[in-house]
Write a protein that holds these residues in place. Structure first.
Motif, PDB file in Angstrom:
ATOM      1  N   GLY A 162       8.876  20.270  -0.240  1.00  0.00           N
ATOM      2  CA  GLY A 162       7.732  19.999  -1.107  1.00  0.00           C
ATOM      3  C   GLY A 162       6.401  19.905  -0.387  1.00  0.00           C
ATOM      4  O   GLY A 162       5.358  19.908  -1.036  1.00  0.00           O
ATOM      5  N   LYS A 163       6.404  19.842   0.931  1.00  0.00           N
ATOM      6  CA  LYS A 163       5.146  19.698   1.681  1.00  0.00           C
ATOM      7  C   LYS A 163       4.235  20.917   1.530  1.00  0.00           C
ATOM      8  O   LYS A 163       3.018  20.786   1.619  1.00  0.00           O
ATOM      9  CB  LYS A 163       5.440  19.443   3.158  1.00  0.00           C
ATOM     10  CG  LYS A 163       6.094  18.106   3.427  1.00  0.00           C
ATOM     11  CD  LYS A 163       6.397  17.939   4.920  1.00  0.00           C
ATOM     12  CE  LYS A 163       7.134  16.641   5.198  1.00  0.00           C
ATOM     13  NZ  LYS A 163       8.548  16.722   4.865  1.00  0.00           N
ATOM     14  N   ARG A 164       4.811  22.099   1.312  1.00  0.00           N
ATOM     15  CA  ARG A 164       4.015  23.321   1.156  1.00  0.00           C
ATOM     16  C   ARG A 164       3.910  23.761  -0.301  1.00  0.00           C
ATOM     17  O   ARG A 164       3.469  24.873  -0.584  1.00  0.00           O
ATOM     18  CB  ARG A 164       4.617  24.453   1.995  1.00  0.00           C
ATOM     19  CG  ARG A 164       4.462  24.228   3.486  1.00  0.00           C
ATOM     20  CD  ARG A 164       4.987  25.400   4.306  1.00  0.00           C
ATOM     21  NE  ARG A 164       4.353  26.654   3.930  1.00  0.00           N
ATOM     22  CZ  ARG A 164       4.857  27.851   4.230  1.00  0.00           C
ATOM     23  NH1 ARG A 164       5.974  27.973   4.890  1.00  0.00           N
ATOM     24  NH2 ARG A 164       4.219  28.950   3.863  1.00  0.00           N
ATOM     25  N   ASP A 165       4.306  22.886  -1.237  1.00  0.00           N
ATOM     26  CA  ASP A 165       4.147  23.225  -2.647  1.00  0.00           C
ATOM     27  C   ASP A 165       2.676  23.490  -2.952  1.00  0.00           C
ATOM     28  O   ASP A 165       1.790  22.822  -2.416  1.00  0.00           O
ATOM     29  CB  ASP A 165       4.630  22.071  -3.543  1.00  0.00           C
ATOM     30  CG  ASP A 165       6.145  21.984  -3.627  1.00  0.00           C
ATOM     31  OD1 ASP A 165       6.830  22.968  -3.309  1.00  0.00           O
ATOM     32  OD2 ASP A 165       6.633  20.910  -4.031  1.00  0.00           O
ATOM     33  N   VAL A 166       2.425  24.462  -3.805  1.00  0.00           N
ATOM     34  CA  VAL A 166       1.075  24.781  -4.238  1.00  0.00           C
ATOM     35  C   VAL A 166       0.860  24.062  -5.563  1.00  0.00           C
ATOM     36  O   VAL A 166       1.506  24.385  -6.564  1.00  0.00           O
ATOM     37  CB  VAL A 166       0.888  26.306  -4.402  1.00  0.00           C
ATOM     38  CG1 VAL A 166      -0.533  26.623  -4.851  1.00  0.00           C
ATOM     39  CG2 VAL A 166       1.242  27.032  -3.112  1.00  0.00           C
TER      40      VAL A 166
ATOM     41  N   LEU B  64       2.441  25.530  -8.735  1.00  0.00           N
ATOM     42  CA  LEU B  64       2.235  26.958  -8.936  1.00  0.00           C
ATOM     43  C   LEU B  64       3.273  27.708  -8.111  1.00  0.00           C
ATOM     44  O   LEU B  64       3.600  27.295  -6.998  1.00  0.00           O
ATOM     45  CB  LEU B  64       0.825  27.357  -8.477  1.00  0.00           C
ATOM     46  CG  LEU B  64      -0.334  26.649  -9.174  1.00  0.00           C
ATOM     47  CD1 LEU B  64      -1.662  27.088  -8.568  1.00  0.00           C
ATOM     48  CD2 LEU B  64      -0.311  26.919 -10.669  1.00  0.00           C
ATOM     49  N   PRO B  65       3.811  28.790  -8.628  1.00  0.00           N
ATOM     50  CA  PRO B  65       4.782  29.563  -7.846  1.00  0.00           C
ATOM     51  C   PRO B  65       4.154  30.068  -6.555  1.00  0.00           C
ATOM     52  O   PRO B  65       3.067  30.635  -6.561  1.00  0.00           O
ATOM     53  CB  PRO B  65       5.138  30.729  -8.770  1.00  0.00           C
ATOM     54  CG  PRO B  65       4.856  30.215 -10.149  1.00  0.00           C
ATOM     55  CD  PRO B  65       3.650  29.326  -9.979  1.00  0.00           C
ATOM     56  N   GLY B  66       4.817  29.823  -5.452  1.00  0.00           N
ATOM     57  CA  GLY B  66       4.309  30.288  -4.169  1.00  0.00           C
ATOM     58  C   GLY B  66       4.685  29.343  -3.051  1.00  0.00           C
ATOM     59  O   GLY B  66       5.662  28.610  -3.135  1.00  0.00           O
ATOM     60  N   GLY B  67       3.881  29.367  -2.012  1.00  0.00           N
ATOM     61  CA  GLY B  67       4.180  28.600  -0.810  1.00  0.00           C
ATOM     62  C   GLY B  67       4.809  29.528   0.203  1.00  0.00           C
ATOM     63  O   GLY B  67       4.150  30.404   0.753  1.00  0.00           O
TER      64      GLY B  67
END
Length: 190
Positions: free
Chosen positions: A178-182, A119-122
């Motif tokens: 990528g660790k904070r990808d939603v 999902l767009p964000g992080g």
């Protein structure tokens, strides 16, 4: 060199604009929509740069310059008449596409493979890069549609296709590789 002594010209007051070859067309023409959306992409890249690290900022600066090249390419129809132009016509080159591919490959090595849609964000940078991605996809769709009716430089379409992939991978880098990808959770709110 571009010299702008006056910002408004009043030549577009009737709803027309000039293409790079001087031809007048409606401001809602597909070609104008395509390069206008490239310009919109460029503006969102400027927003993303406010949050970028030095390395990513340098890459985004190159992309912004490429997007002006791309707009110049798309605003000039009649590719077969390029040799007749009074000045060299600026067209996108495959080397610009290759540079994006090389950068995408380098970013891909830094992130884990995806096991879900994102999902767009992080982070703020990632969110802005996702906005860049979606607007560049719209520019690509418009350019592909234009290519069904008029000649369009194939390198321009390829560049837009790779650019949205670049923004996607860059958003993952911006989310701590990528660790904070939603992650999307299908049906989570049923």
């Amino acid at each position: 060199m571009v010299v702008l002594n006056k910002i408004y010209t009043k030549t577009g007051d009737a709803g027309e604009t000039a293409l790079g070859n001087g031809a007048r067309v409606a401001k809602h023409a597909l070609r104008v929509n395509a390069y206008g959306t490239v310009d919109e992409t460029n503006a969102t890249v400027g927003l993303a740069r406010l949050h970028a690290t030095d390395e990513m900022d340098a890459q985004l600066a190159m992309i912004q310059n490429d997007l002006f090249d791309l707009g110049a390419d798309l605003c000039r129809p009649d590719m077969e008449k390029d040799a007749e132009a009074e000045y060299p016509v600026l067209r996108m080159a495959d080397t610009q596409v290759t540079r994006l591919e090389t950068q995408i490959d380098a970013m891909t090595k830094q992130v884990e493979p995806l096991r879900s849609f994102i999902l767009p964000g992080g982070s703020p940078l990632a969110a802005h890069l996702h906005l860049c991605r979606t607007i560049s996809r719209r520019a690509e769709r418009l350019s592909v549609e234009l290519a069904t009716m008029e000649a369009v430089n194939p390198a321009a379409v390829k560049y837009l296709n790779r650019l949205s992939d670049w923004f996607f991978q860059a958003s993952r880098i911006a989310n701590e590789n990528g660790k904070r990808d939603v992650l999307w959770v299908p049906g989570a709110n049923r």
